[in-house]
Design a protein around this motif. Structure first.
Motif, short mmCIF file in Angstrom:
data_model
loop_
_atom_site.label_atom_id
_atom_site.label_comp_id
_atom_site.label_asym_id
_atom_site.label_seq_id
_atom_site.Cartn_x
_atom_site.Cartn_y
_atom_site.Cartn_z
N VAL A 24 69.03 39.51 86.05
CA VAL A 24 68.32 38.95 86.72
C VAL A 24 68.90 38.63 88.29
CG1 VAL A 24 66.31 37.65 87.56
CG2 VAL A 24 66.67 38.35 85.03
N THR A 63 63.07 39.41 91.54
CA THR A 63 63.04 38.39 90.59
C THR A 63 62.20 38.43 89.16
OG1 THR A 63 63.16 36.18 91.57
CG2 THR A 63 65.51 37.80 91.06
N HIS A 74 70.65 31.55 89.15
CA HIS A 74 70.40 32.02 87.68
C HIS A 74 70.74 32.12 86.23
CE1 HIS A 74 66.72 34.68 89.57
NE2 HIS A 74 66.57 33.88 90.61
N GLY A 104 68.64 39.53 92.08
CA GLY A 104 67.58 38.76 93.11
C GLY A 104 68.44 38.91 94.36
#
Length: 264
Positions: free
Chosen positions: A54, A82, A158, A58
């Motif tokens: 993810v 995201t 993340h 992003g």
């Protein structure tokens, strides 16, 4: 024979990883991936690796669009990417926690509100706050570091924030007893030492690409995770799936805020 077993073991781990991808995101996976309770119980070991995926989405969107768009717009599209990738899974958990802990004063009332699919005032304000704060922090970091560095920071944020959610899982008991809860199979057992090492490696891998001083962000993230865990335990005696989403969102913000103070 041994080579065949190794291939079988790697294939199984790949399926466990894809189960984690299926659970945490909207990213398409093959239709034959097993989503049974047994596979979901093993999937938590790869939560940080899904966070890595993810984060790459992003960070990649930001880095590519920043060549053609103003930084603020690049950040907005990065955040949108995201959110689309995860189906706002963690943001939804954060909003539900805001509603539940904001409007409930007993364990029973908090859990009841948390199960409600409707979004209340506390949830709306909390969701706007967490997204706005994230946008402002990332916008501030544009001034302090180059686009590639910021993309790497997004990736690391993340992955490490999902490690903090695993920390909650390892430290407290799951309290949502409904059979319809999607998180119940995940929370039914603690990770083994080997599984924890897999999770930690996924979180720390992007950190290796950052300056050593930035590893200090793990300390305030850990403190925020500890505080969140204590708060959840005080009010409901453990955690729910929504609490994990809230922990991820909170510690992601702490990551960006800590980086800001380190490099400013």
């Amino acid at each position: 024979m041994e080579q065949t077993q190794n291939k079988s073991g790697l294939k199984h781990q790949w399926h466990v990883f894809l189960t984690a991808v299926m659970f945490l995101t909207r990213i398409p996976v093959p239709h034959n991936i097993d989503h049974s309770s047994g596979m979901l119980q093993k999937a938590a070991r790869y939560f940080t690796w899904v966070g890595l995926v993810v984060g790459v989405i992003g960070g990649g969107v930001f880095f590519l669009l920043n060549k053609y768009l103003p930084g603020s717009l690049s950040i907005a599209f990065s955040m949108l990417a995201t959110i689309l990738a995860t189906g706002a899974f963690h943001e939804d958990g954060f909003a539900d926690c805001c509603d539940a802990f904001g409007g409930g004063w007993t364990k029973e009332k908090i859990l009841l509100i948390m199960k409600d699919s409707r979004l209340g005032t506390y949830g709306v304000v909390g969701l706007l706050g967490v997204l706005g704060f994230k946008f402002l922090l990332l916008s501030s970091l544009i001034v302090l570091c180059d686009p590639l560095h910021l993309a790497l920071l997004i990736i690391a944020a993340h992955s490490t924030s999902r490690l903090m959610a695993i920390g909650i899982m390892q430290s407290y008991s799951y309290v949502q007893d409904t059979d319809t809860s999607k998180s119940k199979p995940i929370a039914s057992r603690k990770l083994t030492t080997l599984e924890l090492l897999i999770a930690v490696s996924g979180a720390l891998l992007p950190m290796l690409l950052l300056k050593p001083a930035l590893w200090l962000v793990l300390l305030p993230m850990g403190i925020a995770c500890w505080w969140a865990g204590r708060y959840f335990h005080k009010w409901i005696g453990g955690y729910t799936g929504d609490c994990l989403g809230a922990t991820q969102q909170l510690t992601e913000l702490v990551f960006y805020l800590s980086v800001f103070f380190i490099i400013r």
